[in-house]
Structures are given as C-alpha cells and as structure tokens.
Design an enzyme around this catalytic site. Structure first.
Site, PDB file in Angstrom:
ATOM      1  N   PRO A  29       0.962  -1.268  -0.101  1.00  0.00           N
ATOM      2  CG  PRO A  29      -0.719  -1.646   2.160  1.00  0.00           C
ATOM      3  CD  PRO A  29       0.793  -1.776   1.507  1.00  0.00           C
ATOM      4  CE  LYS A  30       2.979   6.776  -4.417  1.00  0.00           C
ATOM      5  NZ  LYS A  30       3.030   8.065  -2.645  1.00  0.00           N
ATOM      6  CG  PHE A  31       0.976   4.298   4.138  1.00  0.00           C
ATOM      7  CD1 PHE A  31       0.458   4.402   5.808  1.00  0.00           C
ATOM      8  CD2 PHE A  31       1.432   2.438   3.796  1.00  0.00           C
ATOM      9  CE1 PHE A  31      -0.021   3.157   5.958  1.00  0.00           C
ATOM     10  CE2 PHE A  31       1.153   1.247   4.614  1.00  0.00           C
ATOM     11  CZ  PHE A  31       0.295   2.082   5.933  1.00  0.00           C
TER      12      PHE A  31
END
Length: 297
Positions: A29-31
């Site tokens: 996931p891209k935070f």
C-alpha cells in the site's frame, strides 16, 4: 559502525496506469506521509527527510522509538499520522514544519507512526545491493518484536490481494500501490519502483503563497512523499478569491524561497500548514502543479 550516513538518496517510483502482473512482483500500500530515513547508530538516532534535511527535532516521538532498534540499522519509510481511522497528510506536514519548541506539544497531540517499507542497513552492513525479497524478510524480522509505532507496511506477492487493497484501502487514506521486483536492489535517486494511484489528482498541503493572502497569485505546496516546497502554476482569477477566503485564518510564518517552473527562485509568504488543496500534476517531477480546489476539512 554503520557505513551509511545521511544524506542518503532515496529510491523513487514511476507512475503507471496498470497493475503489474506476473512472477516476481511484490505489492505494498502507498502511504501518504512524510518520507523519512531512520539511522540508528552508537551515538543515537538521526531522521532524514527525502530532501536530505534532518527532521529528528520535528519527530521526537519517532526518534525515541527508534532507539529500540539495533545499532547499525537504517530504515526507509513514511511518518504518518492517523486521525479518525484515516491517514492525515495535513497533520503530518504540520508536525514536519514544527519548531523544536512546538514539536513536543504536537507529538503528544498528534503522535506519529512509522510505516517502514525498506531496510537499507542491518548491523552496520549496507543492504542496498541485496534483493528486495531479502531486505523485506529481515525488515519484518527486525520490527516484528518491537511493535508500534515502528511497523513494516503490509506486502503481498498475490496480485489479486493487491487489487483488493487497491479498491478498498482508499477510504483509510491509502492512495494506491507501490510495486517492486523481488530481485531488485535499492537504487537511490532512481525511479525503479512503480506506483499506481487512483486518480491523476493528489492532495497537497499549502505552506505559503505569492501575492496578497486575500487574492494569492500562486500557492507554495508540499506534495505527498516529498518535503521540498513547489510553486503552483498561477491560480485562475476565480480560484484566487476562493483560495484567499480559505487562507483567511492562516497564521503567517515569515518569508521563504522556492523554485517556480520556468521562473526560478521566488520569494513567498509562509503560513502554518493547515490548508489542503487538490492538485493536478504532470508525471515528471518538475512538471507544473495546478491547483484545482481547496479541500473541505
């Protein structure tokens, strides 16, 4: 002991429009937080932003937590703040911009977490040439016993699960996915990773403006994953009034300088980062950033 010292160039990601499939891919996931490298050595802890700026004084809670790491550890990840079950980009930028005197107060009110996605050094050994698969395994082994606020980001090699993440996680503030090859080394300063975002628009935090606050000519912004201010393209006439109203309660913070595309260095009026705007950005790092609208609180 540790061979890595700041500043260290961070690995970057190229924007793509489709999910990578096939053998050998990993998905995270891209935070949207504040990119931070953590250096733990015999003398203590140093935190470095993507630009190379040292930000330990702005995140004393993360620096304290990182003292639990073994000496010779270097991590790459995102400092994030969760509010109401979502990541809060404006809040983490407020933390990053805080003076040392203010930082301790904000650390209690807006505690930070650290979403680690890579391990650059372990026990003083530089791991950047090692494959991602090996770095990831050691990262999980290292951080697992420690627990929050230092945690590895989730990772999967299953594209179907990755696609589920992509569809369901945006409601928590996750903007997309980062894709890495399992056999890939860590290449600082190179766009060797891939990122898949939901839209071509992004949220950005306003850290300043050119012209009068009531009717600014352009905004100075910080984008997710970067702490270097960028100057937007000139605001449309109608938008100047709307943005000026949104800036009415902004707290002045002196003057600064930033680079405007096609213009060079410009002086701007700094404000405490509270306002978030939606922007459109070209895929190239130095492309124009166009402000679309202020975001509602």
């Amino acid at each position: 002991m540790n061979t890595l010292r700041p500043p260290v160039k961070v690995a970057l990601a190229e924007s793509v429009g489709v999910l990578a499939r096939g053998d050998g891919w990993a998905y995270e996931p891209k935070f949207d937080g504040h990119r931070v490298l953590v250096f733990r050595d015999a003398d203590g802890v140093v935190l470095q932003a993507r630009s190379g700026r040292l930000v330990g004084s702005a995140f004393p809670d993360l620096a304290a937590a990182a003292r639990r790491l073994p000496e010779g550890t270097v991590l790459d990840g995102e400092a994030v703040i969760w509010t109401g079950g979502r990541t809060d980009f404006a809040a983490v930028q407020r933390r990053a911009a805080a003076t040392p005197a203010r930082a301790a107060v904000l650390a209690r009110r807006l505690p930070a977490s650290y979403a680690a996605f890579d391990l650059l050094a372990d026990g003083g050994t530089d791991l950047r040439r090692a494959p991602y698969e090996r770095r990831r395994a050691r990262l999980v082994e290292l951080l697992g016993p420690l627990g929050p606020p230092l945690q590895p980001v989730p990772m999967t090699t299953d594209p179907e699960l990755a696609e589920t993440w992509y569809e369901t996680l945006p409601e928590t503030g996750i903007e997309g996915l980062v894709m890495k090859r399992l056999d890939q080394p860590y290449r600082g300063g190179v766009r060797a990773w891939r990122k898949l975002r939901h839209t071509d628009t992004r949220d950005a935090v306003v850290v300043g403006h050119t012209g009068a606050r009531q009717r600014p000519g352009a905004l100075v912004l910080v984008l997710p994953g970067d702490d270097t201010p960028v100057v937007s393209s000139p605001l449309a006439p109608g938008l100047r009034t709307v943005v000026g109203a949104a800036l009415a309660g902004a707290i002045p913070a002196g003057e600064g300088t930033a680079t405007a595309v096609g213009v060079g260095e410009v002086t701007y009026h700094r404000v405490v980062p509270e306002l978030v705007v939606e922007v459109g950005q070209q895929t190239t790092r130095h492309g124009f950033v166009t402000v679309l609208r202020p975001k509602e609180n």
